[in-house]
Design a protein around this motif. Structure first.
Motif, PDB file in Angstrom:
ATOM      1  N   UNK A  54       0.819  -1.201   0.000  1.00  0.00           N
ATOM      2  CA  UNK A  54       0.000   0.000   0.000  1.00  0.00           C
ATOM      3  C   UNK A  54       0.860   1.261   0.000  1.00  0.00           C
ATOM      4  N   UNK A  55       2.019   1.213   0.687  1.00  0.00           N
ATOM      5  CA  UNK A  55       2.848   2.406   0.843  1.00  0.00           C
ATOM      6  C   UNK A  55       4.154   2.348   0.065  1.00  0.00           C
ATOM      7  N   UNK A  56       4.361   1.301  -0.716  1.00  0.00           N
ATOM      8  CA  UNK A  56       5.642   1.144  -1.408  1.00  0.00           C
ATOM      9  C   UNK A  56       5.900   2.243  -2.436  1.00  0.00           C
ATOM     10  N   UNK A  57       4.843   2.870  -2.940  1.00  0.00           N
ATOM     11  CA  UNK A  57       5.026   3.934  -3.928  1.00  0.00           C
ATOM     12  C   UNK A  57       5.417   5.262  -3.288  1.00  0.00           C
ATOM     13  N   UNK A  58       5.345   5.346  -1.957  1.00  0.00           N
ATOM     14  CA  UNK A  58       5.757   6.570  -1.268  1.00  0.00           C
ATOM     15  C   UNK A  58       7.258   6.781  -1.458  1.00  0.00           C
ATOM     16  N   UNK A  59       7.632   7.954  -1.887  1.00  0.00           N
ATOM     17  CA  UNK A  59       9.026   8.224  -2.230  1.00  0.00           C
ATOM     18  C   UNK A  59       9.970   8.012  -1.052  1.00  0.00           C
ATOM     19  N   UNK A  60       9.539   8.374   0.147  1.00  0.00           N
ATOM     20  CA  UNK A  60      10.439   8.325   1.302  1.00  0.00           C
ATOM     21  C   UNK A  60      10.092   7.228   2.301  1.00  0.00           C
ATOM     22  N   UNK A  61       9.221   6.323   1.910  1.00  0.00           N
ATOM     23  CA  UNK A  61       8.808   5.253   2.819  1.00  0.00           C
ATOM     24  C   UNK A  61       9.895   4.188   2.908  1.00  0.00           C
ATOM     25  N   UNK A  62      10.285   3.821   4.146  1.00  0.00           N
ATOM     26  CA  UNK A  62      11.353   2.847   4.348  1.00  0.00           C
ATOM     27  C   UNK A  62      10.838   1.431   4.570  1.00  0.00           C
ATOM     28  N   UNK A  63       9.679   1.287   5.229  1.00  0.00           N
ATOM     29  CA  UNK A  63       9.162  -0.057   5.423  1.00  0.00           C
ATOM     30  C   UNK A  63       8.463  -0.249   6.753  1.00  0.00           C
ATOM     31  N   UNK A  64       8.120  -1.516   7.023  1.00  0.00           N
ATOM     32  CA  UNK A  64       7.379  -1.915   8.217  1.00  0.00           C
ATOM     33  C   UNK A  64       8.275  -2.800   9.073  1.00  0.00           C
ATOM     34  N   UNK A  65       8.306  -2.526  10.381  1.00  0.00           N
ATOM     35  CA  UNK A  65       9.101  -3.321  11.307  1.00  0.00           C
ATOM     36  C   UNK A  65       8.197  -3.870  12.409  1.00  0.00           C
ATOM     37  N   UNK A  66       8.180  -5.192  12.576  1.00  0.00           N
ATOM     38  CA  UNK A  66       7.365  -5.819  13.616  1.00  0.00           C
ATOM     39  C   UNK A  66       8.061  -5.676  14.964  1.00  0.00           C
ATOM     40  N   UNK A 101       2.023  -5.914  16.502  1.00  0.00           N
ATOM     41  CA  UNK A 101       2.401  -4.519  16.718  1.00  0.00           C
ATOM     42  C   UNK A 101       3.590  -4.208  15.819  1.00  0.00           C
ATOM     43  N   UNK A 102       3.612  -3.008  15.243  1.00  0.00           N
ATOM     44  CA  UNK A 102       4.679  -2.692  14.305  1.00  0.00           C
ATOM     45  C   UNK A 102       4.843  -1.187  14.169  1.00  0.00           C
ATOM     46  N   UNK A 103       5.938  -0.795  13.539  1.00  0.00           N
ATOM     47  CA  UNK A 103       6.188   0.609  13.226  1.00  0.00           C
ATOM     48  C   UNK A 103       6.262   0.773  11.717  1.00  0.00           C
ATOM     49  N   UNK A 104       5.894   1.958  11.254  1.00  0.00           N
ATOM     50  CA  UNK A 104       6.088   2.343   9.861  1.00  0.00           C
ATOM     51  C   UNK A 104       7.057   3.513   9.856  1.00  0.00           C
ATOM     52  N   UNK A 105       8.085   3.411   9.032  1.00  0.00           N
ATOM     53  CA  UNK A 105       9.175   4.376   9.069  1.00  0.00           C
ATOM     54  C   UNK A 105       9.382   5.049   7.714  1.00  0.00           C
ATOM     55  N   UNK A 106       9.700   6.351   7.783  1.00  0.00           N
ATOM     56  CA  UNK A 106      10.050   7.133   6.602  1.00  0.00           C
ATOM     57  C   UNK A 106      11.462   7.699   6.767  1.00  0.00           C
ATOM     58  N   UNK A 107      12.030   8.193   5.689  1.00  0.00           N
ATOM     59  CA  UNK A 107      13.356   8.799   5.761  1.00  0.00           C
ATOM     60  C   UNK A 107      13.329  10.001   6.701  1.00  0.00           C
ATOM     61  N   UNK A 108      14.475  10.273   7.267  1.00  0.00           N
ATOM     62  CA  UNK A 108      14.590  11.329   8.270  1.00  0.00           C
ATOM     63  C   UNK A 108      14.152  12.684   7.712  1.00  0.00           C
ATOM     64  N   UNK A 109      13.327  13.380   8.520  1.00  0.00           N
ATOM     65  CA  UNK A 109      12.865  14.741   8.212  1.00  0.00           C
ATOM     66  C   UNK A 109      12.032  14.825   6.929  1.00  0.00           C
ATOM     67  N   UNK A 110      11.259  13.775   6.637  1.00  0.00           N
ATOM     68  CA  UNK A 110      10.377  13.825   5.464  1.00  0.00           C
ATOM     69  C   UNK A 110       8.905  13.782   5.844  1.00  0.00           C
ATOM     70  N   UNK A 111       8.592  13.704   7.154  1.00  0.00           N
ATOM     71  CA  UNK A 111       7.195  13.679   7.592  1.00  0.00           C
ATOM     72  C   UNK A 111       7.013  14.623   8.774  1.00  0.00           C
ATOM     73  N   UNK A 112       5.767  14.755   9.208  1.00  0.00           N
ATOM     74  CA  UNK A 112       5.459  15.549  10.394  1.00  0.00           C
ATOM     75  C   UNK A 112       5.533  14.735  11.679  1.00  0.00           C
ATOM     76  N   UNK A 113       5.900  13.451  11.586  1.00  0.00           N
ATOM     77  CA  UNK A 113       5.956  12.605  12.775  1.00  0.00           C
ATOM     78  C   UNK A 113       7.307  12.760  13.465  1.00  0.00           C
ATOM     79  N   UNK A 114       7.304  12.735  14.784  1.00  0.00           N
ATOM     80  CA  UNK A 114       8.566  12.676  15.511  1.00  0.00           C
ATOM     81  C   UNK A 114       9.295  11.393  15.122  1.00  0.00           C
TER      82      UNK A 114
END
Length: 344
Positions: A54-66, A101-114
């Motif tokens: 679902x999110x693989x097309x996001x330019x700065x999306x890194x992936x899902x970590x369980x 339970x998992x995290x979704x991660x993007x490249x540093x400083x590319x989102x509004x999330x801490x």
């Protein structure tokens, strides 16, 4: 028209073959003890694969970590009286649970999330009933909860999405007296679903939506042959099984359920329009076959299978997860971008 279609599909099924090197030619009837349990791997992987796609097309999306997982488990709860549509009688009862339970991660400083990270949890719990002495009736009362947590802009956010569903299934048809290689039959399957979807943000007021729908379709079954199922870290373990294929003509869905000689499910895979959408394998279990105990299954035990609704778990869980993400403002707005915004 229906007769011609069934004849064609039966002919197709007869051409199918599954590699055989084991000796399971007929499936026995399981004899469960209350609190017997069966754990399956595959549902977590499918949920994460759907989310990643679902999110693989996001330019700065890194992936899902369980970060935590509890594989799907079916626990036998014994017998009790129940009502399923027009059926009223003794039923086999079981509990189904699953958590990731998992995290979704993007490249540093590319989102509004801490830390450019979202924390998410998807849990499923359901109670399943199957009619005894009849293969035609089944009920699943389930709840899927998705929680999304993230911080940004000095605020902590907590999103909840909950789906409560009751699924009732009735099958009408001529069932075989025994499950052995070569048996072919078909049934008419009716499914009725009622549910409530609830959402809220930061422990605020729930927003609710009720829904219901029903479907009727023809399902073809064939015991297609023996199959060895490999599992374990290095595929070093095996289940000797007999495979039962069912083709749902209503949605072009094919499922192959593989049962071991004792009669419980060892592997299941579902294909839609030729694409594999779920593959789950029994990885651990507790089954007191050699100890005296109360029997919780009777004739026509195989149909319906207790795991008939497992694909729904993945669909509901993934849908709930995508809802959580769709409500979150993801893109970071840089100061230079603010200077270019036309406020007139």
């Amino acid at each position: 028209m229906r007769t011609s279609r069934l004849t064609t599909l039966f002919a197709t099924l007869l051409l199918l073959s599954i590699p055989s090197a084991c000796a399971v030619e007929k499936i026995g009837e399981p004899s469960y003890t209350t609190d017997d349990w069966f754990e399956y791997e595959g549902h977590t992987e499918q949920l994460l694969a759907d989310l990643t796609e679902q999110w693989s097309s996001e330019e700065n999306f890194l992936g899902v970590q369980v970060t935590e997982r509890e594989e799907l488990r079916v626990t036998q709860l014994g017998n009790e009286g129940c009502t399923i549509l027009s059926w009223n009688g003794d039923c086999v009862k079981a509990r189904i649970t699953h958590l990731v339970n998992f995290t979704l991660d993007w490249k540093e400083n590319t989102t509004n999330y801490d830390n450019d990270t979202l924390n998410m949890s998807v849990s499923f719990s359901g109670t399943h009933w199957k009619s005894r002495g009849s293969a035609g009736w089944e009920k699943l009362d389930s709840r899927t909860i998705t929680i999304t947590q993230f911080s940004g802009g000095g605020e902590d956010n907590f999103l909840e999405h909950e789906v409560n569903e009751v699924t009732l299934i009735r099958r009408v048809g001529e069932f075989p007296e025994s499950i052995k290689i070569g048996e072919i039959w078909d049934v008419e399957k009716t499914i009725e679903i009622t549910g409530t979807e609830r959402t809220r943000e930061n422990l605020g007021v729930w927003q609710e939506n009720d829904y219901n729908f029903s479907t009727t379709s023809q399902v073809l079954y064939q015991v297609v042959g023996e199959r060895i199922i490999h599992y374990g870290v290095a595929n070093e373990k095996t289940h000797d099984t007999l495979a039962v294929q069912r083709v749902d003509l209503g949605n072009n869905e094919t499922t192959i359920d593989c049962y071991n000689g004792d009669g419980f499910l060892a592997h299941s895979e579902t294909w839609v329009d030729g694409t594999l959408v779920l593959s789950a394998t029994l990885s651990d279990f507790r089954y007191y076959v050699n100890e005296p105990h109360e029997t919780t299954s009777t004739s026509n035990w195989l149909l319906p299978s207790i795991l008939i609704c497992l694909l729904m778990l993945v669909v509901i869980g993934a849908g709930a997860t995508w809802f959580g993400l769709s409500t979150v403002p993801k893109t970071r707005i840089e100061l230079d971008d603010l200077d270019n915004i036309d406020l007139d």
